[in-house]
Every structure is written in C-alpha cells, then in structure tokens.
Scaffold this motif. Structure first.
Motif, mmCIF file in Angstrom:
data_model
loop_
_atom_site.group_PDB
_atom_site.id
_atom_site.type_symbol
_atom_site.label_atom_id
_atom_site.label_comp_id
_atom_site.label_asym_id
_atom_site.label_seq_id
_atom_site.Cartn_x
_atom_site.Cartn_y
_atom_site.Cartn_z
ATOM 1 N N PHE A 56 18.016 36.844 -53.646
ATOM 2 C CA PHE A 56 17.131 35.842 -53.049
ATOM 3 C C PHE A 56 15.857 35.709 -53.889
ATOM 4 C CE2 PHE A 56 13.934 34.444 -49.927
ATOM 5 C CZ PHE A 56 14.604 33.388 -49.314
ATOM 6 N N SER A 57 15.642 34.516 -54.408
ATOM 7 C CA SER A 57 14.414 34.235 -55.146
ATOM 8 C C SER A 57 13.346 33.772 -54.171
ATOM 9 C CB SER A 57 14.658 33.158 -56.207
ATOM 10 O OG SER A 57 13.431 32.732 -56.771
ATOM 11 N N VAL A 58 12.360 34.611 -53.924
ATOM 12 C CA VAL A 58 11.303 34.278 -52.983
ATOM 13 C C VAL A 58 10.513 33.075 -53.484
ATOM 14 C CG1 VAL A 58 9.221 35.130 -51.830
ATOM 15 C CG2 VAL A 58 11.179 36.653 -52.148
ATOM 16 N N SER A 59 10.273 33.017 -54.781
ATOM 17 C CA SER A 59 9.470 31.919 -55.343
ATOM 18 C C SER A 59 10.139 30.566 -55.134
ATOM 19 C CB SER A 59 9.223 32.156 -56.834
ATOM 20 O OG SER A 59 8.488 33.343 -57.037
ATOM 21 N N SER A 60 11.430 30.467 -55.474
ATOM 22 C CA SER A 60 12.100 29.174 -55.351
ATOM 23 C C SER A 60 12.297 28.797 -53.881
ATOM 24 C CB SER A 60 13.455 29.205 -56.071
ATOM 25 O OG SER A 60 14.323 30.158 -55.487
ATOM 26 N N GLY B 57 11.607 46.355 -58.250
ATOM 27 C CA GLY B 57 11.267 45.024 -58.740
ATOM 28 C C GLY B 57 12.406 44.039 -58.796
ATOM 29 N N ALA B 58 13.641 44.482 -58.578
ATOM 30 C CA ALA B 58 14.784 43.570 -58.639
ATOM 31 C C ALA B 58 14.864 42.733 -57.357
ATOM 32 C CB ALA B 58 16.076 44.348 -58.829
ATOM 33 N N GLN B 59 15.378 41.524 -57.473
ATOM 34 C CA GLN B 59 15.563 40.675 -56.301
ATOM 35 C C GLN B 59 16.581 41.301 -55.359
ATOM 36 O OE1 GLN B 59 16.713 36.902 -57.933
ATOM 37 N NE2 GLN B 59 14.608 36.195 -58.216
ATOM 38 N N ALA B 60 16.344 41.160 -54.069
ATOM 39 C CA ALA B 60 17.253 41.676 -53.046
ATOM 40 C C ALA B 60 18.070 40.536 -52.462
ATOM 41 C CB ALA B 60 16.463 42.374 -51.949
ATOM 42 N N LYS B 61 19.171 40.886 -51.834
ATOM 43 C CA LYS B 61 19.873 39.959 -50.956
ATOM 44 C C LYS B 61 19.350 40.167 -49.542
ATOM 45 C CE LYS B 61 24.350 39.691 -53.360
ATOM 46 N NZ LYS B 61 25.825 39.835 -53.168
ATOM 47 N N CYS C 283 19.225 43.920 -48.494
ATOM 48 C CA CYS C 283 20.242 44.548 -49.339
ATOM 49 C C CYS C 283 19.707 44.575 -50.771
ATOM 50 C CB CYS C 283 21.552 43.768 -49.262
ATOM 51 S SG CYS C 283 22.893 44.454 -50.272
ATOM 52 N N PRO C 284 19.017 45.651 -51.178
ATOM 53 C CA PRO C 284 18.418 45.683 -52.515
ATOM 54 C C PRO C 284 19.461 45.924 -53.601
ATOM 55 C CG PRO C 284 18.107 47.786 -51.431
ATOM 56 C CD PRO C 284 18.777 46.884 -50.420
ATOM 57 N N ARG C 285 19.067 45.698 -54.817
ATOM 58 C CA ARG C 285 19.933 46.044 -55.947
ATOM 59 C C ARG C 285 19.852 47.549 -56.189
ATOM 60 N NH1 ARG C 285 19.210 44.071 -62.276
ATOM 61 N NH2 ARG C 285 20.825 45.470 -63.132
ATOM 62 N N ARG C 286 20.991 48.148 -56.504
ATOM 63 C CA ARG C 286 21.052 49.584 -56.778
ATOM 64 C C ARG C 286 21.787 49.856 -58.092
ATOM 65 N NH1 ARG C 286 20.132 53.164 -52.345
ATOM 66 N NH2 ARG C 286 19.733 52.051 -50.376
#
Length: 487
Positions: free
Chosen positions: A306-310, A349-353, A338-341
């Motif tokens: 999920f891109s928070v900015s967009s 710092g990675a985008q999460a779902k 659901c973070p990236r692992r």
C-alpha cells in the motif's frame, strides 16, 4: 456525576442485586432486560467463549482487558457472563458489579470503585469477599488504566476479578505498563479480543451438517496430521467452497450472520451502523462519505503493498492524515497490517499490505456509495486468509496482533511476492516457523505460483478455490480448508 447519581446508575445496571433481598431468582432479570430482548431478534445460538473462564472459574484475582470492534457484542458478552455468574450456587449475585462506563469521567470511575463495593457491602461477612467487576467501554475514560492500577495496588480491589472492555484504546493509555506487568492473575490470558466469527464459527452456525477438520498449529499445516485430515475432506470441497463464498459475502459480525441466515442478506441498517462506528472512531471530522472512500481504497489495494502517498493523493488529503486514519483503523480492530518480512523479520521502511479485518467491511463501500465497486473475491480471499492466520498466531502467542507482529509478505529475488511468508511462532518443542501461504483463488493455472514458493522456501501451500492436490512439496488446498485448519 454526583454520588447519588452513581448509586442510582449502579443499582439500575445490576438488577440481580435485588434477588438477595426479594428472594427471587438471581437470573429473573434476563427476561426483562432490553439487551437480551434485542438479541432475541438476531440470536442464532452463537456464544463467544472469550470469557468462559471468568464465568466458570474462580471469582478472585483475575484481570482481563477485552477489546474488539464496536457492534461485535462486547456488552452482550459481559451481560451473558453476569447471567452465568448469577446462576452459580457458589456466587452471591452481589459479588457481580456491572458498570457501563460511557460518559463517565476519571473522577466518576474512582467513585464507582468505592461506591460499588459500598453498595454490595452486605456480601462481606466475616472477611472481605471478592467481587467480579464488568467495566464496559472503560476505554472512553482518559487514564482509566492508571486508576485501576492504583486501586489494585492499594485496596481490596486487588483481590477482585476485573474485566475491562473497550473498542479503541487511546494511544497514550499505558495499558501494558499499568495492568499487564507483574501480578495480573494466575494462568489468565490477560489481553483478549472479541473478534467477528471465524469461518469455523460461521460454518458451525450456518451449516452445522458440515463436519469440520480439527484446528492445527500454524507451523503444522503441512504435517502428516494435516495430510490425513485433508484427504478425509476431499469429497466435500464444493460444499466448503459455497460456505466460503457465503462467509466472504456476510462476514462474521453475529448480527450480520443472523440477518444473512434469516433474510438472505445483511440489512442496510446494519451496514449503516458499521459506517457510523468507523466515522466516529476513525474520521469524526470528515464528511460522511469519507469512510466508504477510505475502505474502498484499502480493499482495492489489498493484494499489493500500500502506497500511502498515492492513496492520500487519490483521497485528497495529506499523507499524515492518512497515516493517522490507518492507525485508528488498526486500533479500532477494523484493519490488520501485513508488513514485508525477510527471514521472518520485518523490513524497516518497506511498504506494508493492509487487510480489512472482516469481509463485510469490504462490502461497505459499494453498499453505501453508488459507483464504488463490489469487492473482488480473489482479493477478499487473500485478505481473510491473512487475517485468519494473524488471529491464529495471536491465540498461541498473546499480544502479537495488537503489536502488528503476526504475518508478513515476502519478496523473491525476481521481485515477485508471496502473500504470507514464514514467521517465528512458539511450539511445544520450542520456536517454529509457520508454513508459507499464497492465495490463488482459482481452479487451474497455479503452477507458476507453486514454483515461486518452491524456489524461495522449498515447500508451502497455495490456497485455491476448490483444488485439493497434496502431491509434491507445494500443496494446493482450498482456501476454506486452510482457514478451518488455522482457526
């Protein structure tokens, strides 16, 4: 509130106290109580076991913080617990103190703890008798956990059983520091959540004729026990597929399940109730249409980071505002992160779902605003499998779901994604790893996803629509059976 107002409030909210004086049944109040009358219109017999140990066990020295979304039935569960306590021969009904806390202040809560004991002092004979305090929606009172801590440390309240409920915890409320550290009850799961009905609970209520496989530990989904269980259910794949589609359409809020069973669909009025809850807890200053738009943005992006900015740009408000609303959705139990692992660890710092926590929340946008799309069943399957695994992990390792440490997606070397990578979980023999899961809600064309899992982890499970194939290192298992094995 004045003391006389608090006394009147407590007396009205605890009708079972009168039984000790009048000689009537301590559960006679149930037939006249408004909550139970309302429940009767939507009651399918489902009862959450979340407070079974409080209702059946010792009445002293336990502390439970019970959270959950609004409209899930926390107040009903508290009153059902009061009914069960009052029916016990070893419990005096005056030991049970039910306190709805909406509208109270910190000073009101302090006085409630004093006056509640005073009003029931007749139960104290030769020695003080422990009480069972059922504090409903206490999270609305700023600083409530510090008040309870002070009372437990310095008064007879420390020997009582306490159940404190809330729908959304304030970010500054130090619940763990005040109530979870040190002595909080022997053998008690202290932090609990009243969730919507799981697929297992939904199926038991709506299709009791279907036999269900036993639950398994999340690290054992590809064990020999799992294989044997799945082989026994191969003939019922189509039945479970229909039940799964009904669950994805209805969700697990008990009233929604009852309406679907009685009327064929969830009513507009209940959908409106859910929207009002989210507007109150997440976006109180925004326009009413903001909730459907926000949920739609989350539902349509649920299968990708999920891109928070967009998303903020699309929704026409700042990134900081969207960040705040995401945190509020999580705190309100409407959203699971659901973070990236990598190697089981969260990648900073990675985008999460983000997965909406119940299927009905994904239907709310199209039900409440014309022109918004109905949810995609493939995306919805991924979301609910992720939420189910998150809940299953929290069951065996208390407190991980509130801290966002249950599930995570993984990237491969060629930049593909695996929906749910392995995470560390406790087992009977020490630390273990969950089985990698990829949602592929199709009847065919799954080989590329199987190769992706096999190349990254050697083994794993594809959650399909109706394909059951246990050959090879990557199994194809229908999504409903995966959900049933997990929770």
């Amino acid at each position: 509130m004045r003391d006389d107002e608090i006394r009147r409030h407590l007396t009205q909210m605890n009708p079972w106290w009168r039984a000790a004086v009048s000689g009537t049944s301590p559960t006679a109040w149930v037939d006249q109580h408004r909550v139970f009358r309302d429940l009767g219109r939507h009651d399918m017999g489902y009862r959450s076991p979340v407070l079974d140990d409080i209702a059946n066990g010792p009445v002293s020295d336990q502390l439970v913080v019970l959270s959950g979304p609004r409209r899930i039935g926390k107040s009903v569960t508290l009153l059902q617990t009061a009914e069960r306590l009052c029916s016990r021969a070893d419990v005096d009904p005056r030991q049970v103190i039910h306190v709805p806390c909406d509208g109270m202040t910190t000073q009101d809560l302090r006085r409630v703890l004093v006056l509640g004991r005073t009003l029931t002092a007749s139960v104290d004979r030769e020695t003080p008798t422990p009480r069972v305090w059922l504090l409903d929606e206490v999270s609305a009172i700023l600083g409530w956990s510090a008040i309870l801590k002070g009372a437990r440390d310095n008064t007879d309240f420390g020997d009582d059983t306490v159940v404190a409920t809330g729908s959304r915890w304030a970010e500054g409320e130090d619940i763990e520091g005040n109530l979870m550290a040190g002595r909080a009850g022997s053998g008690t799961r202290r932090w609990r959540t009243l969730y919507p009905m799981s697929f297992r609970e939904f199926t038991s209520a709506t299709a009791p004729e279907l036999g269900l496989p036993d639950r398994l530990h999340p690290a054992e989904l590809q064990s020999g026990v799992a294989r044997s269980a799945l082989e026994n259910y191969g003939f019922f794949v189509d039945d479970f597929d229909l039940a799964w589609q009904a669950y994805l359409t209805t969700g697990g809020f008990p009233r929604a399940v009852a309406e679907h069973s009685q009327l064929g669909a969830v009513t507009d009025s209940f959908i409106a109730d859910l929207e009002a809850w989210l507007h109150r807890d997440v976006e109180p200053a925004a326009s009413p249409e903001s909730v459907p738009l926000l949920l739609n943005a989350l539902a349509t992006r649920s299968s990708s980071p999920f891109s928070v900015s967009s998303a903020a740009q699309e929704l026409s408000y700042g990134k900081g505002v969207l960040d705040l609303r995401l945190r509020r959705l999580i705190a309100s139990h409407a959203l699971v992160r659901c973070p990236r692992r990598e190697a089981g660890q969260i990648v900073p710092g990675a985008q999460a779902k983000y997965y909406l926590a119940d299927p009905i929340l994904s239907w709310l946008p199209s039900r409440r605003r014309s022109g918004l799309p109905a949810p995609d069943m493939t995306q919805l399957t991924e979301s609910i499998i992720g939420v189910t695994q998150a809940r299953a992990i929290d069951v065996i390792d208390e407190g991980r779901l509130p801290h966002g440490d249950t599930i995570g997606y993984v990237r491969t070397s060629n930049d593909k994604e695996i929906d749910l990578g392995p995470v560390v979980v406790p087992t009977s023999t020490g630390a273990g790893m969950t089985v990698p899961l990829e949602s592929k809600w199709v009847d065919h064309g799954r080989k590329s996803e199987a190769r992706t899992i096999s190349a990254k982890f050697d083994a794993g499970i594809l959650a399909t629509k109706s394909v059951l194939d246990l050959e090879g290192r990557v199994w194809a298992v229908p999504a409903p059976l995966v959900a049933l094995m997990l929770l």
